[in-house]
Structure formats: C-alpha cells, structure tokens
Scaffold this motif. Sequence first.
Motif, short mmCIF file in Angstrom:
data_model
loop_
_atom_site.label_atom_id
_atom_site.label_comp_id
_atom_site.label_asym_id
_atom_site.label_seq_id
_atom_site.Cartn_x
_atom_site.Cartn_y
_atom_site.Cartn_z
N ALA A 91 19.18 -7.74 -11.67
CA ALA A 91 18.82 -7.03 -10.35
C ALA A 91 17.35 -7.18 -10.27
O ALA A 91 16.53 -7.43 -11.29
N GLY A 92 16.76 -6.60 -8.94
CA GLY A 92 15.54 -6.44 -8.59
C GLY A 92 15.21 -5.06 -8.06
O GLY A 92 15.97 -4.45 -7.38
N ILE A 93 14.09 -4.39 -8.64
CA ILE A 93 13.71 -3.16 -8.10
C ILE A 93 12.49 -3.32 -7.67
O ILE A 93 11.52 -3.93 -8.01
N ALA A 94 12.07 -2.55 -6.38
CA ALA A 94 10.65 -2.47 -5.85
C ALA A 94 10.52 -0.91 -5.76
O ALA A 94 11.73 -0.13 -5.56
N THR A 95 9.22 -0.63 -6.20
CA THR A 95 8.79 0.73 -6.08
C THR A 95 7.41 0.88 -5.76
O THR A 95 6.54 0.17 -6.60
N ASN A 147 -1.50 9.47 -0.50
CA ASN A 147 -2.03 8.76 0.65
C ASN A 147 -1.12 7.54 1.09
O ASN A 147 -1.36 7.04 2.03
N THR A 148 0.13 7.68 0.37
CA THR A 148 0.85 6.42 0.84
C THR A 148 2.26 6.79 1.07
O THR A 148 2.96 7.80 1.04
N ALA A 149 2.93 5.61 1.80
CA ALA A 149 4.34 5.69 2.18
C ALA A 149 5.06 5.28 1.09
O ALA A 149 4.82 3.92 0.77
N LEU A 150 5.78 6.02 0.41
CA LEU A 150 6.43 5.65 -0.97
C LEU A 150 7.76 4.77 -0.43
O LEU A 150 8.61 5.31 0.19
N GLY A 151 7.85 3.77 -1.05
CA GLY A 151 9.17 2.89 -0.64
C GLY A 151 9.78 2.53 -2.29
O GLY A 151 8.93 2.27 -3.16
#
Lengths: 281, 281, 134, 134
Positions: free
Chosen positions: A6-10, A270-274
């Motif tokens: 699997a791949g995870i991004a954060t 300050n960030t858009a968390l994805g």
Amino acid sequence: MARLTAGIATSHVPLIGVAIDQGKTEEDYFKPIFAGYEWTKEWIRKPENKPDVVILVYNDHASAFDMNLIPTFAIGCAEEFEPADEGWGPRPVPVVKNDADFAWHIAQSLIIDEFDMTIINKMDVDHGLTVPLSAMFGQPDAWPVKVVPIAVNVVTYPVPSGERCWKLGEAIARAVADYPEDLKVQIWGTGGMSHQLQGPRAGLINQEWDQKFLDDLTADPQRLRSIEAIEYLRETGSEGIEMVMWLIMRGALQGDVRELHRHYHVPASNTALGHIVLENA
Amino acid sequence: MARLTAGIATSHVPLIGVAIDQGKTEEDYFKPIFAGYEWTKEWIRKPENKPDVVILVYNDHASAFDMNLIPTFAIGCAEEFEPADEGWGPRPVPVVKNDADFAWHIAQSLIIDEFDMTIINKMDVDHGLTVPLSAMFGQPDAWPVKVVPIAVNVVTYPVPSGERCWKLGEAIARAVADYPEDLKVQIWGTGGMSHQLQGPRAGLINQEWDQKFLDDLTADPQRLRSIEAIEYLRETGSEGIEMVMWLIMRGALQGDVRELHRHYHVPASNTALGHIVLENA
Amino acid sequence: MHRSVSDYMSEFDDIPGTRVYTTRRARQGYWLNQFCMSLMKPENRERWRADEAAYLADWKLTDAQKEAVLARDYNRLLDLGGNIYYLAKLFSTDGQSFVQAVSTMTGMSVEDYKAMMMAGGRSPDGVRSIREGT
Amino acid sequence: MHRSVSDYMSEFDDIPGTRVYTTRRARQGYWLNQFCMSLMKPENRERWRADEAAYLADWKLTDAQKEAVLARDYNRLLDLGGNIYYLAKLFSTDGQSFVQAVSTMTGMSVEDYKAMMMAGGRSPDGVRSIREGT
Ligand SMILES: [Fe+3]
Ligand SMILES: [Fe+3]
C-alpha cells in the motif's frame, strides 16, 4: 519476496507532533485534524495490513543537512536514527529503527538503475519523518515498523521534478520486487499539501487544486507527473512543492490504484493537511 | 557563451604528487613519467588553449567523504577547497579556487536534467583532484585555472555505470553550452588506468586492454559506454574502475574527437599511468 | 534497463585474490574504516603513535579487527571489511607508501614486488576468474 | 528533455509576496543560515540567549543580516538570503510557533492571521502572478 502492499500520503506539519507530544489532541482545534487519522490507525493495526517496513519519503528541513550538503535524493542506511533537535529539543518519540539489510538493498538497486543516490550512514531525523509515524501509530514505546528513510531536497531550487520523483518511485518498486526476503512493505509520501511559510503571501491555501490532486492520484495520475515546479509555487504556495514526494509514493504503486481513505482539513498550523491511503486495484 | 574546448584524461597517482612536491621529477624512476606531460604542459600554457575553468572529474579517496556519506555524484560549489590531509599532512599546493557562479549553474542545469546531484559547499580535496593540476601546471603560486570539482563514487559498490557516467558527461556539455558568459572550459577525467591496490592480485596491469581503451576514445567511443563494472574489475584490477570517470569527460565532448596527445607508462607506483588530450574534430 | 542486485553482484566473488568493496563489506568495516579516517588529524596521529592499543580502545572495532590493525595485516583487514583508501590513512601514518603497504598483501617482498611492477606489472592471464581459471 | 536554467528559473520572481529559495539566495544567505543551524545545540542556544550580539560577532553575517536577525525581521531576512527552515531554528529558540513567526511577515496581527487560516487560508486568486495580476 518483498511486496509493496500500500501507499500512504500525509502532511507532516510540526504542529501535529506538538499536539501529540503535549497531549492536546482532544482540543477543539486538533480534534478534526486527528479524527481523519482514526480510520488509518485502525486499518494499519490489523495484521493483514501492518507492514514490516515503511519506505518513508520525506524532506529534511535543515536539520540533518545544511547549506554544506544538499543531496537531491538521500537514503538512510544506518541501523537507527535519533529524532533531531530542531531548536526546542528533540521530540520525545522512540528512536527510528531501520531494516538496514533492506535499505542497503534498495540503495544498491537504485544506483544500478541509474539513480544517483547519496547513501547516508549517520543522521538525525526531523519532524518530516517522525510526525507521520506519530500520526499513524500514536505514542508507542517503540515504533511498530522498521523505517527506510528517503530524503528529498525540496528546499533549495532546483528541486527534483515531479517526473523524476515518479521515476524514482517506479525504481523503488523494482527494488522491492527484487528483494528475496518475505517482507510486507508500504511506501509513504509526506509533506504538502498547499502551504506557504514565508513572505507577505504566507498562509496561502488552494483547496480546489489540492482536491483535484487527491482525485487524480486515482483518476488521472499521469497528469500529475508533468506538473512543473512553477505551478506548485504559484498555485499551492512556496512549500506546496513538497507534494512531489507524494509522486514517489504514487510512482511506486504503478498501474491503477484504489483509494481506501481520504482526509483533508484546513488549517493545520499554516497548512492544508492532506492524507490518503491507496492500494493497488 | 561558454565553450567546451578540450578534454583531458590523466591518472592521479599520489606518487606523482609526492615526486613534484619533493623535487624528484628528474630521478630515473620519474623521468619517463613526467616526460609524457611535457607536451601538454606546453600546449595548455598557450593562450589559445588555456582554459578559464576546468570541470575536474575525480573521486574522493575517503578524504572529504567517509562511510557516513557516499554521494554517487557530488559537485563542489564552494568558493575554494583546501588540500586534504591524507595521513601525511596536506600537499604543499595552492588552494583550489572555484568559479562558483559557473559551478552553481552546472549544478542547477544537471538537476533540471534529471541528474540527482549532491551539492557540496565545504570540502577538502585530495590527491585525486590536486595531482592532475600538478601534472599539468607544475608548482605555481596559484593555480592558473578555476576548478569545478565533480566527485564520483568509485569506491563503494555499486558505483555508477559507464553508461550513466557518459550521460552525465552529455548533460555537462548541455550545461556548459547554456551558460551565458564567455568562458573557455575544459573537462578533465582522472584516475585509472589499470591498477589493483589490494589483495594477493595487487599489481595487476593490463596494457593491451588499456591501449584499446585509449584507441577507442577516438575510434569507437560507443563501445566504451557499455563496459560493465565486472569487466573493469577482472581485466584492469579493482581500481581500474576509475576509468568510468574518463567516460564523463568523453561523453561531454560528444561526436568525433581528435587525439592530440597520448602518454602511457608502466609503472607509476602500482599503476598503469594513462594520459590523453582530445579535442572535437 | 533494470538489473537485479544479485545479478549485478554475482561475479564479484569470482575474481582471484580480490575483495570487491561491496556494501556488505562496507557495513562490516564501518568502525574499522571510521577509525582509519580519524588518523587524518595530526593530533590523533600523535595519540595513536603514543599508544596504539589505548587509542583503539575508544573505537567499536571487533577484537579480530583490532588485532589485524595492530599487526598491520592488510589482507586480513580487507577480509574484515577494511577498504584500501581508508587503510591508507593507517599506513601513511606509519610513513609507508602505497607500494610498500600494497606489496605486503601479495606474499612478495617489496623488492620483488617493485621488480614485478618495473617489468610491466602482474599479468591478468590466469587471474581473471576463479571459476574459469582464465 | 533539456531545459535551460534561465528558462526554468524565469518565472520564479513573478510570484507576489514570495521569495523562492534559489541557489542565488542560498549563496547570499550561506552564513546567515549556518548561524541559524548552530541554534540546534542547547549549549549554543544558551550562549545566544545570554548575549545575542556577542554570539553573532562570531559569524560572518553582513551588518544588514545581523540587524535583521536582532530585529527578528523575517521578511528582511528572506531578502538577505535566509530560508524559512533555517530561520525556524531562530524563532523556535524564541519559543515561537510557525504560525506566530510566519504571521509577522504578512502585515497582519497574529490573531487576524489565525482567523484567516481558520476561514480557509489566503486565496490564491490575485496572487499567482505579478505580471498577469491573476
Ligand atoms: Fe515539510
Ligand atoms: Fe584514484
């Protein structure tokens, strides 16, 4: 044989680490941030999903590397890595243990495959690497996975292109498939999404652009490869460029993928968390 | 516009530096070694041939880099570099001055061109870099050229392939052509030729193989790209692999070249000394 | 374009009298080679010369590595993960040249080794491959 | 595949209120950023807090850089070659968060800046390009 499962991004916003370390995750500001990780925390704990090793793609934020040493792609091959002191003392998190046999294998395979890796045998790891571990695993006494750190220069320009990052991902997939031991491997891409930490334009957030990027990780990944540095800069802020590290993850998954989970929240600091979880379709 | 005017290759045997530093060049052992550089010393002194800058491709021999840091391709972007202390004190040679504007330009261009360079802003340079300067320029108070160091890992395997080195050379040529300032540039590839510095097989020399390699730099350069590491190891000794650095030089020249001068002598210390001067035909 | 690591490495052990410095050796020799690097500093060379064993006590070398260092047994040091460019800091500190140190690994006297080099060096014939005997 | 450096860099200065950390800025800010790195060591932070000017005297910063450091003028520090991840060592030593330090560059109070972030952040509309005004 090792398998990429699997791949995870954060995002790896330092504040997420602060909230966990200082027990603030239940505060109003943080609740919606951490709510979006609950699904993944439960999912990754299950034996069928838990990886043995995570190939963790991140960037060093002037912690292990300074102006004297700017590797485009570095791979950590030491036995372990201490959390860095970024100016307020090291984070109170476990030492990060490597699977050094596997890391050296990956390093070798990538160099044979014409990636000009820099092998690092001694470095501290900063929030870019430890915050994603905290987000996924909370506060254990020891991290439940081994970690192969891959550090990408996204600070000093020129940074590697999205296209080059994608190809590195593909080469990582070949390296994993070539490893003889039976190993369950995940690849994580960290950083992003839109944010700008500097100048009068600081605080920029581009939700529309970010959501399209998240959509296209499954719907049209080929489009993402060719996004130029200038587009990340204009559309997603000067630090949005970190998303090229997500493309290393996505390039490693190859072919079609299924989105298992998505989390997007503004703001985290300050960030858009994805955050997204992908597996091969 | 910057122009790549010639390519030079030469061994960088430490003993050549010792002989120059200790005034032994007239001794019987050294006479034939230095005789072969006379042509080049005279040629390079002429205003029409003297470069402003040399892009000097060499390998660090565990001097600036150690087991903690193994960059496949590093480029030195600092203003200057001190001679390293390799265990018997630093060589008594001038500080090596960079053309930092040009070096940063090359670094940027290579990264844009998908080479995963490591930028280095602080390092000492060992015999691999200073011996070729001494062989070409003798003992001046200051080196008559600026030097952009490019350090290649040829110590820890896997090392970059000859093919990857050739492509790096081609990319260097594009970077030079893209530099707006009027600059006369040479590229030097150093190291080699056949030698083995370790184990019961030490002292291996393969004159036939070396001469064919020298021939084919003009006659059949495409053949050289595909020589595998194992062939260098078997045929030219464990340290003969340094010849991949000659291919960076040759790749940068592109197209047909003319051989202006050749020098080959056995032995220099444990090594088959090779030296060649090439220009575009 | 892709080649497996084992395919790439497969023939490296087939070369007579040669230890290719692979990542396996690099890992085995980590502290040995880092110890050698420390001898690039004049003050460390002085401490080393004053008391070799005491100096070594500060480094995480195996007993076998320490013995081989003290004995200047360079073939053994290669077997234990040493690399010649690191070991060069050790023999340079001893005032030895590359020819002197390297000759000790060949089973030849330094004079015989020098004579071989003057006569054109060791021929590759017969020492290209253990398997093939070529 | 090949692109010229100037083509690649050409639009980097066209983004409103943004200094892209190019190699030009990296060179200009070398000592400024290295000074910031030194604050990763607790003993250095202590010396720094005890006497900032004395601590700075050991570093090859320009007078303008030193003034801007002492004034914590982060926009000016960016103009003088600073990079935010290096400067973070400075404001972290001050006990400031990223939000606090970053807000000082926007001309907004920290409260107004936080409120903007809570409302979804700064829109990219109108701040994509100086030339195009988009
Ligand atoms: Fe980051
Ligand atoms: Fe060499």
